[in-house]
Design a protein around this motif. Sequence first.
Motif, mmCIF file in Angstrom:
data_model
loop_
_atom_site.group_PDB
_atom_site.id
_atom_site.type_symbol
_atom_site.label_atom_id
_atom_site.label_comp_id
_atom_site.label_asym_id
_atom_site.label_seq_id
_atom_site.Cartn_x
_atom_site.Cartn_y
_atom_site.Cartn_z
ATOM 1 N N ALA A 223 -18.130 23.207 -1.215
ATOM 2 C CA ALA A 223 -19.055 23.422 -0.101
ATOM 3 C C ALA A 223 -20.499 23.249 -0.553
ATOM 4 C CB ALA A 223 -18.840 24.810 0.491
ATOM 5 N N VAL A 224 -20.820 23.707 -1.766
ATOM 6 C CA VAL A 224 -22.179 23.567 -2.308
ATOM 7 C C VAL A 224 -22.538 22.091 -2.461
ATOM 8 C CG1 VAL A 224 -23.618 23.924 -4.363
ATOM 9 C CG2 VAL A 224 -22.226 25.797 -3.474
ATOM 10 N N VAL A 225 -21.625 21.319 -3.046
ATOM 11 C CA VAL A 225 -21.880 19.894 -3.264
ATOM 12 C C VAL A 225 -21.981 19.162 -1.931
ATOM 13 C CG1 VAL A 225 -20.984 17.764 -4.276
ATOM 14 C CG2 VAL A 225 -20.737 19.923 -5.511
ATOM 15 N N GLU A 226 -21.038 19.406 -1.039
ATOM 16 C CA GLU A 226 -21.022 18.707 0.245
ATOM 17 C C GLU A 226 -22.270 19.025 1.073
ATOM 18 O OE1 GLU A 226 -16.218 18.241 1.032
ATOM 19 O OE2 GLU A 226 -17.246 20.064 1.682
ATOM 20 N N LYS A 227 -22.722 20.272 1.023
ATOM 21 C CA LYS A 227 -23.921 20.653 1.769
ATOM 22 C C LYS A 227 -25.148 19.924 1.227
ATOM 23 C CE LYS A 227 -26.885 24.596 2.914
ATOM 24 N NZ LYS A 227 -27.140 26.037 2.706
ATOM 25 N N ALA A 228 -25.311 19.891 -0.111
ATOM 26 C CA ALA A 228 -26.471 19.232 -0.715
ATOM 27 C C ALA A 228 -26.472 17.736 -0.428
ATOM 28 C CB ALA A 228 -26.477 19.474 -2.227
ATOM 29 N N VAL A 229 -25.302 17.103 -0.525
ATOM 30 C CA VAL A 229 -25.205 15.661 -0.272
ATOM 31 C C VAL A 229 -25.437 15.364 1.203
ATOM 32 C CG1 VAL A 229 -23.635 13.684 -0.281
ATOM 33 C CG2 VAL A 229 -23.690 15.235 -2.243
ATOM 34 N N ALA A 230 -24.906 16.212 2.108
ATOM 35 C CA ALA A 230 -25.078 15.999 3.541
ATOM 36 C C ALA A 230 -26.537 16.159 3.960
ATOM 37 C CB ALA A 230 -24.207 16.975 4.330
ATOM 38 N N GLU A 231 -27.212 17.164 3.410
ATOM 39 C CA GLU A 231 -28.630 17.362 3.731
ATOM 40 C C GLU A 231 -29.459 16.177 3.254
ATOM 41 O OE1 GLU A 231 -29.647 21.068 1.960
ATOM 42 O OE2 GLU A 231 -28.842 22.276 3.625
ATOM 43 N N ASP A 232 -29.133 15.655 2.089
ATOM 44 C CA ASP A 232 -29.854 14.493 1.570
ATOM 45 C C ASP A 232 -29.570 13.256 2.421
ATOM 46 O OD1 ASP A 232 -31.404 13.111 -0.609
ATOM 47 O OD2 ASP A 232 -29.513 12.045 -0.798
ATOM 48 N N ALA A 233 -28.309 13.095 2.835
ATOM 49 C CA ALA A 233 -27.939 11.939 3.654
ATOM 50 C C ALA A 233 -28.675 11.959 4.985
ATOM 51 C CB ALA A 233 -26.433 11.918 3.896
ATOM 52 N N GLY A 234 -29.007 13.150 5.475
ATOM 53 C CA GLY A 234 -29.730 13.264 6.733
ATOM 54 C C GLY A 234 -31.145 12.737 6.661
ATOM 55 N N ARG A 235 -31.668 12.568 5.421
ATOM 56 C CA ARG A 235 -33.020 12.042 5.257
ATOM 57 C C ARG A 235 -33.046 10.559 4.976
ATOM 58 N NH1 ARG A 235 -33.462 17.148 2.532
ATOM 59 N NH2 ARG A 235 -32.932 16.183 0.541
ATOM 60 N N THR A 236 -31.866 9.917 4.847
ATOM 61 C CA THR A 236 -31.812 8.477 4.627
ATOM 62 C C THR A 236 -31.709 7.753 5.952
ATOM 63 O OG1 THR A 236 -29.397 8.469 4.436
ATOM 64 C CG2 THR A 236 -30.667 8.757 2.398
ATOM 65 N N VAL A 237 -31.898 6.443 5.904
ATOM 66 C CA VAL A 237 -31.783 5.621 7.108
ATOM 67 C C VAL A 237 -30.345 5.168 7.238
ATOM 68 C CG1 VAL A 237 -32.569 3.542 8.285
ATOM 69 C CG2 VAL A 237 -34.167 4.854 6.882
ATOM 70 N N GLY A 238 -29.619 5.703 8.183
ATOM 71 C CA GLY A 238 -28.227 5.336 8.344
ATOM 72 C C GLY A 238 -28.070 3.971 8.983
ATOM 73 N N HIS A 239 -27.077 3.215 8.536
ATOM 74 C CA HIS A 239 -26.793 1.892 9.086
ATOM 75 C C HIS A 239 -25.412 1.932 9.728
ATOM 76 C CE1 HIS A 239 -30.311 0.219 7.129
ATOM 77 N NE2 HIS A 239 -29.926 0.796 6.020
ATOM 78 N N GLY A 240 -25.362 1.649 11.005
ATOM 79 C CA GLY A 240 -24.095 1.710 11.701
ATOM 80 C C GLY A 240 -23.214 0.517 11.441
ATOM 81 N N LYS A 241 -23.828 -0.605 11.016
ATOM 82 C CA LYS A 241 -23.078 -1.816 10.760
ATOM 83 C C LYS A 241 -23.365 -2.328 9.360
ATOM 84 C CE LYS A 241 -23.250 -3.312 15.616
ATOM 85 N NZ LYS A 241 -23.677 -4.392 16.532
ATOM 86 N N LEU A 242 -22.358 -2.961 8.771
ATOM 87 C CA LEU A 242 -22.564 -3.530 7.444
ATOM 88 C C LEU A 242 -23.672 -4.567 7.448
ATOM 89 C CD1 LEU A 242 -18.865 -3.999 6.287
ATOM 90 C CD2 LEU A 242 -20.528 -2.419 5.316
ATOM 91 N N SER A 243 -23.792 -5.333 8.538
ATOM 92 C CA SER A 243 -24.788 -6.407 8.584
ATOM 93 C C SER A 243 -26.204 -5.885 8.460
ATOM 94 C CB SER A 243 -24.640 -7.198 9.889
ATOM 95 O OG SER A 243 -24.850 -6.354 11.010
#
Length: 434
Positions: A223-243
Amino acid sequence: MSTPVDRSVSERVTEKAVFRKVVLRIVPFLMLCYVVSYLDRVNVGFAQLQMSKDLNLSNAAFGLGAGLFFIGYFLFEVPSNILLQKVGARVWIARIMISWGVVSAAAMFTRDEWSFYALRFLLGVAEAGFYPGVILYCTYWFPAQRRAKAIALFMSAIPVAGIFGNPLSGWIMHTFDQVGGLAGWQWLFVLEALPAIAVGVWCLFYLDDSVRGAKWLSDEEKAVVEKAVAEDAGRTVGHGKLSEGFRNPKVWLMAFIYFCFVMGQYALTFWMPAFVKSSGVKSVVAIGLLSAVPYVAALVAMNFFGFSADRRRERRWHLVIPALMGTAGFSAAAAVHGSVVLSLIALSIAAAGVLTCAPLFWSLPTSFLGGVGAAAGIAVINSVGNLAGFVSPYMIGAIKDSTGSSVVPMFVLAGVLVIGALAVLTTDKRTVNR
């Protein structure tokens, strides 16, 4: 009763302990994989000391063959990284290692420049996806503020491979030459390929595809690892498509920067034995021992800058300074050409600089890449950047053939590193400094 401050401190201490456990479980094994990978990728630099004479290869032909590895790597890297995301790191990294071990061993059958070209190309195809796959894998386990240190530790495998692999390569070529009717360079390819197959099999039993599947972590630690990684992922620019990982202009800026740094990296790793030999050293065993010295300096520098970048949350100058160290080292190596001691000092500065650039570089693109497009984006950056692994050895070989000197390529490499450093300073420090 604990105060909120006390709980905050306790949570930070707990998180630190959990990530220390993650580092100790994952990073040393990935380092071992990369040591084996790097030995099989660059031992051709040592093989050249005997193979070029036996097969009548020119410097340009050797440089072309050494670089063709990266053409196969380039063509198959993006699909390989996408497949890793789909089937999981455990199976895919194992497949990569076993197949490259088989192809690397097959290099003992090289008979002329064309078979050399073909086998180097196939080695690139086999190994495609390993390095960017590991970078992607690290994003599953480490948030950005811990990733530079983890990647720096992982990439310590490059100097470790040089420290132990260069003397080993020299010893193998000297000790096994003509044993069983095979040349020393043939034994080199066979003996250094076997660990890749063995570690590939081990990978099937050791790696976990995800945090949730890690039996060596408790539910609370997961839970500690998943929370830290999820919070960090929330600050990145997500790409919905591979292209979208291909269309992002920042991805192509990153590829250009990485290209500049890889030019210096593979100039050293493919030509280091030849550079040392040109300073006046004749024995292949002595060349192996002396070629390890610059990698000791690189090992210290890589980890110093990696730890400092994470501690200070600063990424750009921690990358620019090593690039300029590489520039100074290559320039000095050109100026002191002919002196063994001064050449080793200059090459050590160059190695400390250019080999530090690679792990520090990856904190830039992973600061803004996220979602599905991260797999494609990371692979694009690595594959395009690694085309410098084709350009660099071929360029050096061609210049050496046309001028008979190693000095001009040194200055060219120094200039390329300056361009890469300037490009780093165009990035947004608010995005990357975290």
